[in-house]
Structures are given as C-alpha cells and as structure tokens.
Design a protein around this motif. Structure first.
Motif, short mmCIF file in Angstrom:
data_model
loop_
_atom_site.label_atom_id
_atom_site.label_comp_id
_atom_site.label_asym_id
_atom_site.label_seq_id
_atom_site.Cartn_x
_atom_site.Cartn_y
_atom_site.Cartn_z
N PHE A 1 53.60 46.05 27.84
CA PHE A 1 53.51 45.37 28.99
C PHE A 1 54.27 44.40 29.07
CE2 PHE A 1 52.57 41.51 31.07
CZ PHE A 1 52.41 41.92 32.83
N ALA A 2 54.77 43.79 27.95
CA ALA A 2 55.31 42.16 28.02
C ALA A 2 56.95 43.13 27.36
CB ALA A 2 55.30 41.97 26.40
N PHE A 3 57.29 43.63 26.75
CA PHE A 3 58.02 43.91 26.40
C PHE A 3 58.71 45.28 27.04
CE2 PHE A 3 57.09 41.19 23.08
CZ PHE A 3 57.97 40.30 23.03
N GLU A 4 57.84 46.78 27.01
CA GLU A 4 58.54 47.60 28.06
C GLU A 4 58.41 47.73 29.25
OE1 GLU A 4 56.25 51.39 26.35
OE2 GLU A 4 56.73 50.45 24.52
N GLU A 5 57.58 47.15 29.79
CA GLU A 5 57.82 47.09 31.30
C GLU A 5 58.16 45.45 31.79
OE1 GLU A 5 53.65 47.29 34.50
OE2 GLU A 5 53.32 48.08 32.22
N LEU A 6 57.88 44.33 31.21
CA LEU A 6 58.45 43.41 32.15
C LEU A 6 59.79 42.58 30.99
CD1 LEU A 6 55.51 40.72 31.82
CD2 LEU A 6 56.41 41.88 34.21
N GLY A 7 60.09 44.15 30.03
CA GLY A 7 61.70 43.45 29.19
C GLY A 7 61.48 42.25 28.82
N LEU A 8 61.27 41.90 28.32
CA LEU A 8 60.74 40.42 27.98
C LEU A 8 61.48 40.31 27.02
CD1 LEU A 8 60.04 37.09 27.81
CD2 LEU A 8 58.00 38.24 26.01
N GLY A 9 62.23 41.29 26.28
CA GLY A 9 62.85 41.75 24.50
C GLY A 9 64.27 40.48 25.44
N ARG A 10 65.10 41.35 25.74
CA ARG A 10 66.52 41.07 26.14
C ARG A 10 66.73 39.20 26.20
NH1 ARG A 10 69.92 45.37 24.92
NH2 ARG A 10 68.30 45.63 23.12
N PRO A 11 65.82 39.29 27.63
CA PRO A 11 65.98 37.46 27.75
C PRO A 11 65.78 36.80 26.49
CG PRO A 11 64.74 38.59 29.25
CD PRO A 11 64.43 39.64 28.27
N LEU B 1 66.17 37.11 23.47
CA LEU B 1 66.70 37.45 22.13
C LEU B 1 68.22 37.03 22.83
CD1 LEU B 1 68.20 41.04 20.87
CD2 LEU B 1 69.36 39.43 21.76
N VAL B 2 69.29 36.75 24.22
CA VAL B 2 70.14 35.70 24.50
C VAL B 2 69.56 34.67 24.02
CG1 VAL B 2 71.76 35.44 26.73
CG2 VAL B 2 70.32 37.79 26.11
N LEU B 3 68.82 33.81 25.14
CA LEU B 3 67.96 32.90 24.65
C LEU B 3 68.11 32.04 23.39
CD1 LEU B 3 65.70 32.07 27.00
CD2 LEU B 3 67.61 31.18 27.56
N ALA B 4 68.05 33.18 22.26
CA ALA B 4 67.26 32.82 20.90
C ALA B 4 68.99 32.34 19.87
CB ALA B 4 67.13 33.38 19.96
N LEU B 5 70.19 33.77 20.57
CA LEU B 5 70.75 33.68 19.98
C LEU B 5 71.72 32.41 20.67
CD1 LEU B 5 72.48 35.57 18.32
CD2 LEU B 5 73.80 37.39 19.83
N SER B 6 71.57 32.56 22.32
CA SER B 6 72.33 31.08 22.34
C SER B 6 72.04 29.64 21.98
CB SER B 6 72.06 30.64 23.72
OG SER B 6 71.93 31.94 24.60
N GLY B 7 70.26 29.38 21.67
CA GLY B 7 69.99 28.21 21.25
C GLY B 7 70.66 28.67 19.43
N SER C 1 61.66 39.05 19.13
CA SER C 1 61.98 39.29 20.59
C SER C 1 62.55 41.40 20.71
CB SER C 1 63.44 39.22 20.91
OG SER C 1 64.33 39.29 20.78
N LEU C 2 62.91 41.40 19.06
CA LEU C 2 62.57 42.93 19.39
C LEU C 2 61.49 43.67 18.96
CD1 LEU C 2 64.93 42.99 15.78
CD2 LEU C 2 65.92 43.12 17.66
N ALA C 3 60.47 43.44 18.33
CA ALA C 3 59.53 43.42 19.72
C ALA C 3 58.79 45.38 18.40
CB ALA C 3 58.94 44.01 20.88
#
Lengths: 490, 495
Positions: free
Chosen positions: B275-285, B287-293, B327-329
C-alpha cells in the motif's frame, strides 16, 4: 613462528614503538629516540623471515573480523605486498635515525607527538601491504591519510593549516568519492572483494565500462599522484623533511601506486586488460604526467618542491607499468617501487641535511656548497643516478623493464616518452649537483664557512645511497621474487 | 521469582522507568535521585538486552497487559526491530545517566535536579513505550509522555534561550502528535480496532477509501515532523543547542530514532509495503527529501559557529541517511536505515557528551571560545574527533558500516547515481568535522582556556563508552548488520 603470527607482530611493532615514544616522552628524549630506532630496526629482519616462504609460493593469511557480512578484514601476503612492506620497513629505522638528528638540529617542538604519529603511519602502510582484499586495503589507506595529517600540519601555523586542508581535501575526496565507489561497484558486480590471481572482474562488468572502473581506481588512489589529483603532494612538503622523505617519497605515495598495481593484477587481471584494451588511455594519462611533472620540476627553485614534482613523475612510471598490463611492464612497476624509494629518500635526506646545515631551501642558493658538504652532495649524486635510471644505480633496472614492457604492449612511442623523461630528469637533478660542485661559491657562502650536517643527518643519506648502488647488483633477486605475480600463476 | 520477572519482561521495560520517575521526586536530594536514576536506567537496559536475545531466537513476543487479550486489553509486541530500538534507547539512556550528575551541577540549580531526573525517566519510559507497544493509540499516549518530558528536559537549559527553544519544540511536537492522533483515529474509524496486528489485517481491504489515504498521510507527516525530516526540522537545532548537555546527548540519540522506528512500523508493519510504497509511491518522495536533507543540513552545519548547533544540523543530515535506507522499501535498504539508528545514536551521543565535557570546563560551546581546546583537553577532543570520523564514515567506525550497507542496498536497486550522491555527501561531513578539528588544533589556547584542565573522569568515561561502541561496532560491523537485517526481514515479511 608461523606466517600469520609474523604478520601480526609486524603490524604491532610500529604501534608498540608509537606507544614507547608516547610513554617515554620529551623528558627522556634519548631513551625515547634510542628505543624507537632499536625497535624500528627489528621490523625488516622480522619481515625478511617471510621471504623464503613467500618466494616458494606460500601466502600467509589471517582473517580477523567481519566488517560487514561477507566483507572480512583479512591479511594475505603476496610477493608484491612483501616487497612494498620490506621497502617501508627497511627505510623506517634509517629515517627514524635521520629524524632524530633533523628535529634536534631544527629544535622542533612536540617531537614526541611527531614520532608517535610517524611510527603509527608505518603500521598503516604495512596494513596496506598485507591487505588480503579491497576492503582491508581501503581501511588502511584511509588510516594512513589520517595518521599522516598531524605530520603534515606539524608546525600548526597558517601555512600548515592550508596545506593540511589540501592534503586531506584531495586524499579524502578522491578516496571516498572514487576509490570507495569503485570498490562498491566491484562488490556489487562480482560479489567478492578478494585479490585473486587472474582477476575477479572478467565477465561481470560490461567491457565498455571497464575503462571507467579503472579510472575510478587510478584517480581514486590519489596517493599515486596521477595528474590532475597530484596537488596534495607538493603541498605536503611543508612537513618536516623526514616526513617528506619516508612518507611522501616512500610509504604514502607507494601506497597509491601499490593499490593501482594490486587492482590491475588481482582485480582486473592482465588478460582482461590486454583483451579489452581498457587500460590504453591510462598509459597515456601516465605518460602525460611523467612529462608534465618533469617539466614542472625544471621550473621549481625550491629544492623540496622540485623533488616532489620529480616524485609525481616517477610514480607515473609505476602507473604506466600497471597500465601496460604486460609482464615486463608490471615487473618494472614493482621494481620501481623499490628503486625509486631508495633513490628519492636519499635526495630528500640530502635536502634536509642541507637545510639543517645552511638553512637554505632553494636550488639557486646551493651554488658552490659542494666543497663544504662533499659527502652530502655525493649522496645526492648517487640518488640522482638511481632516479634518472643510470648504471650503476638500481633505477636502471626498473626503467629497463618498463621499456621492454612498453614494447611488449606494442607501444614504441611510450619508450620515447621514457627516454625524454630521463633526459628531463638529468636536467633538473644534475642541475643541483652541477651547481654545488662546479660553480665557485659566492662570497656569502665562503664567509659563512659551512660544514657537513651532524652525523645523525649525514649517515642516513650515505646508507640509502649505498643501498641504491647495491640494488643495481641485487635487482635480479627482486625480479625473481616478483615474477610469479605477473606470470599469472601464484 | 526469576521466572516471574522474565515472564513479565515487556511490562518491566516500561514500568521501571515510569514508576521510577516519581520516586526521584520523593528522594529529593540530587545525589540520591541520581543514584536511583542510574539504577533504574541500567535495569531497563538489561531488560532490553534480554528481550533482544529472546526475540532474535524466536518469534515476536506478544505480551498481554494484565492478562487481557486483545482487542479488549492492550498488548505489547516485541519483535527484533522493536527490541533493537529498545536496546539503543535504554542503552544510551543508561550511559548518559552516568554523566548526568556532574554535568548538571554546572548547568542547573541543585533544587531542580530531582525534577530533571524525574523528567528524564519519564521521557525514557515514553520512548520505550512507543517502541514496545502493539497498540496504535498507545503509541500516541507514550508519544505525549515522552514529548512533554522532553520539553522539560530542554527547557531546563542553562541559557534563557532554552525556554523559547523548548516552546518551539512544543509547538512542532504538539502538531506532530496531533497529526499522528488524527491518523490513528481515521484508521480506527475504518477498521474498528487499534491493535496493530488487527489493523494490518483489516486495512488492506479498505485501503482504497479516502479515509485510509488521509489517515496514512497524517501519520506520515506527523512522524516526519517529529523525526525532523528535512524540511520539517526547524524545531531541532535550537532544542539541541540550548538544552543541557545531558539532554542534547540523550534526546539526539534516542527521540528522533524512535520516531523513525514509528514511521517504519506504521508504513511496513501496519499499512504494509504494497500500500505505502507500491501503490502510493512513498519511496521516491522520501528519497528525494532524505537526499536533499543530507545535502542542505550538512551545508548549513558547515557555517555554524556553535559546536552543539553544528552537531544538531549534522543530526538532521544523518536522519536523512536513515530515511534514505527506509525509502528503498527493500530488506537491504530498511536494514541499512535500522543499522544507522544504532550507529548514529552511539556516535552522535558520544560527540554531544564530549562537547558537554568541554562546556563543563570552558562554559561555552562556541567555536571561538574553544580555540586551542585540543591542547588543553586532548582526551575530550580526541573523543569528539573519533566521533566525527564516524559521521564522515571513515572505515573502522560505525558510520562506515552504515555507509557500506546503504551503498550496497542502493546499488542493488540500480540507484547508483544516488549511491554516488551519498558518497559525495560524506565530503561535507569532512568539512564540518574538519572545521572543529582545525579550531581545536591550530590556535594557541587563550589565557582563560589555558588555566583549565582536562574534564573529570565521570564525564570522560560515558563519552568514551559511546565513542568506543562506535569504534567496536565499526570493526565488528557484521554483528550489528546481522541484527538489523534480521529485524528488517521480519518487519517486511510481516512475521
């Protein structure tokens, strides 16, 4: 005593020396320094006990702990590592002796701290020499960078701070940004990090990407000083001369080229490089560094800087030997680790002795000094012969093998590069000898009435100069020790 | 007797510090309250160690509070991941408690020490409770306990700015807590249960409803706020900077870590990876926030003039590495994130303690006041530098083990550009750690500083224990990595 035990003892000996120095301290300086040299003198004989076994094909191995699953910290001694370790180990006590004379002659502060880090970095160098996989090599590579930083910044002034920034800045950014990347890449592609005769990469990485991976290794090991990641080396010359002599002409810089040699032989494998031509660009990058560094050296008036650029050029010889990926080329590279070490450390010892005796640092100020310091300049002459590659000094062997290696690789143009470079070496090194011996001293020099530096700073360059000559006779033994490495069979 | 204790171990884990707290106030005297705190925290840590051992060998330990089975009663649910986090939190709590007595004497009037220790134990109880509970609403309850206690811990700082820092922390914390509560409420509305295992069963069939989407969004944002994910980190730097040294070390090593755990627990254990990663795609956001942070906070850290503030921004960056892994799940990625919970806790905790030791002698954590401190306090400075190596990820420190695991996980997913970015980000850490080292090393100490001595042993020892752990688990990294992998596998496998 078994092989693995000897490895551990050899790694511990410099650390014990470090501890000894720290415990005796400044107030018992004679005890401190005497003990240091005595302990240091034990290292080379200890390692020498391993030579027969390794020459007979033995590979003393010791696995310590797992840093991460599947990534052990492991030591495994093979001939190339043994040669590098022996070089560092034999020159260490000589440099320690010299260091005592030099630091006392200069009334340097914090001598105890200096020798603590100085001894510790030898241990790091041995760790690199003994490394049985890429991870272990990387661990000690980084330890060596960090443990030599306090030596580079020893004077703790603004200049040292700036040099320290460049030093760690370049060495850390390349090792983390490129070398570690290359290691992770290798690990992900092959699932192992071990050094195996014949290499581990074949069939795991796309042929077109091999030159890229090789580049990550070659520039990631910036201690090898391949241009354009060479800037740290001239900067490191602000360190006291014993550091420049042992670490920045022998232990540290050789760690860089040693890494490249190991990677070429045991990770890529000669067959793979010959088949794909992945290293051809590196030959030319090395050739460029050889010539460019020699040309820059010509323009440097500051003696230590001139020697530093000379080192950059000579290191590129070894990188060239690796890039040729032919048996003779690699033999030449391996030999040059030894030959250049003995020659260049002599030159640095002499530069330091001149500084102690006359406080002169520039080549133009050395005019006519030869008659006041004949032994020092004689040693400088012998060291120069070896670096240039002329008989009867050891350097002639490595240049010979590099030349035949280039022919084996069907690159005759590189032979021309080697010859031009030798001429340039003559120009910038014999310039010093010529000025000192054949030009009349100016009045200021005559009035000052200089003498040879103290015995402690004079004897070490004579020893290493003698060693350079001996290596001309003993070159064949080193070749025999190294030959199994390049033959592809252990 | 022993059996009775062991049988109720999950309860003891929380009850010990929770009931220990009021006793501190009854004891009143600073020395007694401190001794009691040390006793309780070490006993708590021992509980956690036993729990980790037990759960690694067997399945999850479901403990029914008061013998009431769910859904009537509340259950505690200890799996390897929970036990690992319990051990991190209580272990750091125990080591830091040793340090507290002397450090507080310099920073807080003695009449308030008992209150401080009470708040310390309450905060510990809250953090442990959030980790161990198997009940979603219970997470919120313990969250509030730990948060309220930590506002006190921050607000008792020696500087009056600690009060505004605590206030900001309170606002952000209250927002985060409320969001999580709203999220839990909506999930309850859809499923009629608060038990985590039941939620995990009943959510997937209704996962397409807007209510569930909104509930997950609230929980994710709330947890991100509490764990200081960039750009929701603004409460953190001041709170860490102006708090007492003990608080900075304790909170930095524990509270954000527990929130990372809560996020992982909800995302993987309750809503589920599909649900969280495949369907909603939480991973990429993420990842981006983590890397920017990682990049922004590290860059900001470089320009700080206060060491504690520098470490605070570095914490924001380091949290980025944990979230990056999560975020990689994938099992390897989550393992890298979980591994960094431990590695960063000991490293940063040790560094804050080392800075606290310097502050104890010099009365300041500003870089300009610490010039030449390396010559006056070599032992504290060395602890700081070795910790700094961990932040950079130098081999033989725990930071390297994390970085290796993270790079491996990224590479396995084909995300090599991210792997390169992670490697390059270490160089920013080289700069900000190097800045402190240069300050300590290249200046003559001032007259005032020269008159100081090395910090006393009771401050140095705890700092060195934590830094020592980061070195030990930098060498024996395979053990921590193994535990983290096991924890991640069970979390993702739903076992």
């Amino acid at each position: 005593m078994t092989g693995p035990t000897t490895l551990v003892l050899a790694l511990l000996l410099p650390l014990v020396t470090s501890l000894w120095v720290a415990l005796t301290g400044e107030r018992r300086a004679n005890l401190r320094d005497g003990g240091m040299v005595a302990l240091g003198a034990l290292l080379a004989p200890l390692l020498a006990t391993l030579v027969p076994a390794v020459a007979a094909g033995g590979r003393p191995r010791l696995e310590l702990v797992e840093l991460a699953p599947g990534v052990p910290l492991v030591f495994e001694l093979e001939p190339l590592g043994l040669v590098y370790a022996l070089v560092a180990a034999s020159l260490w006590p000589v440099t320690a002796l010299y260091g005592v004379g030099y630091l006392r002659g200069h009334h340097e502060h914090h001598q105890t701290r200096f020798f603590v880090f100085f001894s510790a970095s030898i241990s790091a160098a041995l760790g690199i020499a003994f490394a049985g996989n890429l991870a272990t090599l990387f661990v000690f590579y980084e330890v060596l960078s960090l443990s030599t930083w306090p030596l580079v910044t020893h004077h703790q002034d603004e200049e040292a701070r700036r040099a320290g920034r460049v030093y760690l800045g370049i060495l850390m950014s390349t090792s983390i940004g490129l070398l570690l990347l290359a290691i992770v890449w290798t690990w992900s592609a092959t699932g192992e990090l071990a050094f195996r005769p014949g290499g581990i990469l074949d069939g795991h990485v796309d042929d077109g990407l091999l030159p890229v991976l090789l580049g990550l290794y070659a520039f990631g090991a910036a201690k090898a000083g391949l241009m354009p990641v060479h800037r740290w080396l001239p900067n490191a010359m602000v360190a006291p001369t014993p550091v420049s002599a042992l670490l920045h002409a022998v232990a540290v810089v050789k760690a860089g080229v040693f890494t490249i040699l190991k990677v070429v032989i045991y990770v890529f494998g000669l067959d793979l490089l010959t088949r794909t031509g992945a290293s051809i660009w590196l030959m030319w990058a090395a050739a460029f560094t050889i010539l460019a560094a020699s040309l820059v050296a010509l323009t440097k008036d500051h003696l230590k800087e001139r020697l530093a650029y000379s080192t950059i050029g000579q290191l590129a010889y070894i990188v060239l030997g690796a890039a040729l990926a032919t048996p003779d080329g690699l033999l030449g590279g391996g030999l040059h680790i030894v030959m250049h070490a003995a020659g260049k450390i002599t030159l640095f010892f002499c530069a330091g002795a001149i500084m102690v005796a006359t406080h002169r640092k520039k080549v133009s100020e050395l005019v006519g000094l030869g008659r006041y310091m004949p032994w020092t300049f004689a040693a400088f002459f012998v060291g120069s012969l070896s670096v240039i590659g002329l008989p009867p000094a050891g350097g002639s062997w490595s240049k010979w093998f590099l030349g035949t290696g280039a022919l084996q690789a069907h690159q005759p143009a590189l032979v021309a590069v080697l010859m031009i470079s030798s001429l340039l070496n003559i120009a910038y090194l014999m310039d010093v000898v010529g000025k000192a011996f054949f030009l009349p001293p100016p009045d200021t020099t005559v009035r000052a009435g200089y003498r040879e530096a103290s015995t402690l700073t004079l004897v070490p360059p004579l020893i290493t100069a003698g060693l350079s000559l001996l290596l001309f006779l003993g070159g064949a033994q080193v070749v025999e020790l190294l030959r199994p490495v390049v033959g592809g069979v252990p | 007797m022993i059996d009775a204790v062991v049988q109720h171990l999950p309860a003891w884990q929380v009850v010990l510090p929770l009931l220990g707290a009021p006793i501190c106030i009854l004891l009143r005297r600073p020395a007694w309250a401190w001794a009691w705190t040390v006793l309780v925290t070490w006993a708590t840590a021992a509980c956690a160690a036993v729990l980790l051992r037990t759960t690694l060998d067997g399945g999850p330990w479901i403990y029914e509070m008061g013998g009431w089975p769910s859904p009537i009663g509340i259950v505690y649910r200890v799996d390897p991941l929970a036990a690992f986090v319990l051990l991190i939190v209580s272990g750091v709590g125990a080591v830091v408690s040793l340090y507290a007595r002397r450090s507080l004497t310099a920073e807080l009037q003695t009449t308030r020490h008992d209150l401080y220790y009470a708040a310390y134990l309450l905060c510990l109880a809250g953090l442990l409770g959030m980790t161990i509970t198997g009940d979603a609403f219970n997470v919120f309850v313990f969250l509030e306990i730990s948060s309220l206690a930590s506002y006190v811990l921050v607000g008792l700082g020696p500087d009056r700015r600690a009060l505004t820092a605590a206030y900001r922390y309170l606002i952000a914390g209250a927002l985060g807590g409320t969001f999580i509560l709203i999220g839990i409420g909506l999930a309850y509305q859809m499923t009629g249960t608060l038990n985590m295992d039941d939620l995990a069963q009943r959510l997937p069939p209704v996962s397409h409803s807007r209510t569930v989407l909104v509930s997950f969004a609230f929980i994710t944002v709330g947890a991100s706020l509490k764990l200081a994910l960039w750009p929701l980190h603004h409460w953190l730097p001041n709170a860490y900077t102006y708090a007492p040294s003990v608080t900075s070390a304790f909170i930095s090593a524990t509270s954000t870590k527990v929130m990372v755990y809560v996020l992982a627990r909800f995302a993987f254990g309750i809503y589920g990876e599909p649900f969280a990663f495949e369907e909603l795609g939480l991973g990429r956001p993420l990842l981006v926030l983590a890397l920017s942070g990682i990049y922004v906070a590290s860059a900001v850290a470089i320009f700080q003039t206060d060491v504690k503030r520098l470490l605070a921004y570095s914490s924001v960056a380091q949290i980025g590495y944990m979230i990056l892994g999560i975020s990689l799940a994938t099992p390897a990625g989550v393992a890298a994130g979980v591994l960094h919970l431990f590695n960063h806790a000991v490293t940063k905790g040790g560094m804050f303690l080392a800075v606290g030791a310097m502050a104890y002698r010099t009365g300041s954590t500003r870089l300009e006041d610490l010039r030449g401190v390396g010559r006056v306090m070599p032992v504290s400075t060395l602890a700081f530098v070795l910790g700094g190596f961990g932040l950079i990820g130098v081999p033989l420190t725990a930071g390297f083990v994390t970085k290796w695991a993270l790079l491996e996980a990224l590479w396995a997913e084909g995300l090599w550009p991210v792997a390169i970015a992670v490697l390059l980000s270490s160089l920013l850490a080289v700069v900000y750690v190097g800045k402190v080292v240069e300050t300590a090393w290249f200046h003559e100490p001032s007259e005032a500083l020269r008159a100081r001595a090395e910090a006393p042993v009771d401050l140095l020892l705890p700092a060195w224990i934590l830094v020592g752990l980061s070195l030990i688990f930098g060498v024996w990294g395979a053990w921590t990595t193994g535990v983290a992998r096991e924890a991640a596998l069970r979390l993702l496998g739903g076992a």
